[in-house]
Design a protein around this motif. Structure first.
Motif, PDB file in Angstrom:
ATOM      1  N   PRO A   1      27.699  45.371  80.618  1.00  0.00           N
ATOM      2  CA  PRO A   1      28.674  46.746  80.633  1.00  0.00           C
ATOM      3  C   PRO A   1      29.561  46.508  82.155  1.00  0.00           C
ATOM      4  CG  PRO A   1      26.485  47.284  79.813  1.00  0.00           C
ATOM      5  CD  PRO A   1      26.485  45.798  80.363  1.00  0.00           C
ATOM      6  N   LYS A   2      29.050  45.895  83.098  1.00  0.00           N
ATOM      7  CA  LYS A   2      30.000  45.948  84.466  1.00  0.00           C
ATOM      8  C   LYS A   2      30.513  44.623  84.733  1.00  0.00           C
ATOM      9  CE  LYS A   2      26.392  49.463  85.948  1.00  0.00           C
ATOM     10  NZ  LYS A   2      25.621  49.810  86.986  1.00  0.00           N
ATOM     11  N   LYS A   3      30.797  44.073  83.645  1.00  0.00           N
ATOM     12  CA  LYS A   3      31.392  42.751  83.844  1.00  0.00           C
ATOM     13  C   LYS A   3      32.902  42.795  82.992  1.00  0.00           C
ATOM     14  CE  LYS A   3      28.893  39.894  86.041  1.00  0.00           C
ATOM     15  NZ  LYS A   3      28.800  39.175  87.029  1.00  0.00           N
ATOM     16  N   PRO A   4      33.892  41.835  83.184  1.00  0.00           N
ATOM     17  CA  PRO A   4      35.132  41.922  82.311  1.00  0.00           C
ATOM     18  C   PRO A   4      34.967  42.101  80.786  1.00  0.00           C
ATOM     19  CG  PRO A   4      35.494  40.396  84.108  1.00  0.00           C
ATOM     20  CD  PRO A   4      33.802  40.856  84.084  1.00  0.00           C
ATOM     21  N   VAL A   5      35.759  42.649  80.291  1.00  0.00           N
ATOM     22  CA  VAL A   5      35.795  42.672  78.788  1.00  0.00           C
ATOM     23  C   VAL A   5      36.930  41.936  78.400  1.00  0.00           C
ATOM     24  CG1 VAL A   5      36.387  44.096  76.745  1.00  0.00           C
ATOM     25  CG2 VAL A   5      35.004  45.094  78.669  1.00  0.00           C
ATOM     26  N   TYR A   6      36.501  40.926  77.318  1.00  0.00           N
ATOM     27  CA  TYR A   6      37.593  40.030  76.825  1.00  0.00           C
ATOM     28  C   TYR A   6      38.063  40.517  75.355  1.00  0.00           C
ATOM     29  CZ  TYR A   6      36.122  37.481  81.011  1.00  0.00           C
ATOM     30  OH  TYR A   6      35.809  37.013  81.934  1.00  0.00           O
TER      31      TYR A   6
END
Length: 124
Positions: free
Chosen positions: A74-79
């Motif tokens: 949840p604290k990483k980029p969304v692709y």
């Protein structure tokens, strides 16, 4: 102030693929849901896809089977991977990050962060 940084997009012919991604400038001890919306010229903004803090994904019927949303945590980029693109997929794609945080007094605070939008153009 949290900034939402979007990248990707561009122009492609019908049947092609494009990716967009978004990430917050900072993450705190909160839960995060991320959603993509799009707005075509002269039309209202519409929901495209979302992924919640638990990794559950949702899609608009118009993109099911063609778009895939993903995130390592949840604290990483969304692709958002977009395949078999159609001219009607053209629009300004905007990322919204919804944060739910526990306050110092044990309550909950909610914040919504929007990106500036990124253009996706599909030509026939």
């Amino acid at each position: 102030e949290v900034d939402v940084v979007e990248s990707g997009g561009g122009s492609v012919q019908a049947g092609g693929s494009l990716d967009v991604s978004c990430v917050a400038s900072e993450y705190e001890d909160c839960t995060y849901d991320t959603k993509w919306f799009r707005q075509a010229p002269g039309k209202a903004r519409e929901f495209v896809s979302g992924i919640d803090n638990d990794g559950k994904t949702t899609y608009a019927n118009s993109v099911k089977g063609r778009f895939t949303i993903s995130q390592d945590n949840p604290k990483k980029p969304v692709y958002l991977q977009m395949k078999s693109l159609k001219p009607e997929d053209t629009g300004l794609y905007t990322c919204k990050i919804e944060a739910e945080c526990v306050t110092v007094v044990g309550g909950r605070a909610y914040e919504n962060y929007w990106g500036q939008g990124i253009e996706v153009t599909v030509s026939s």
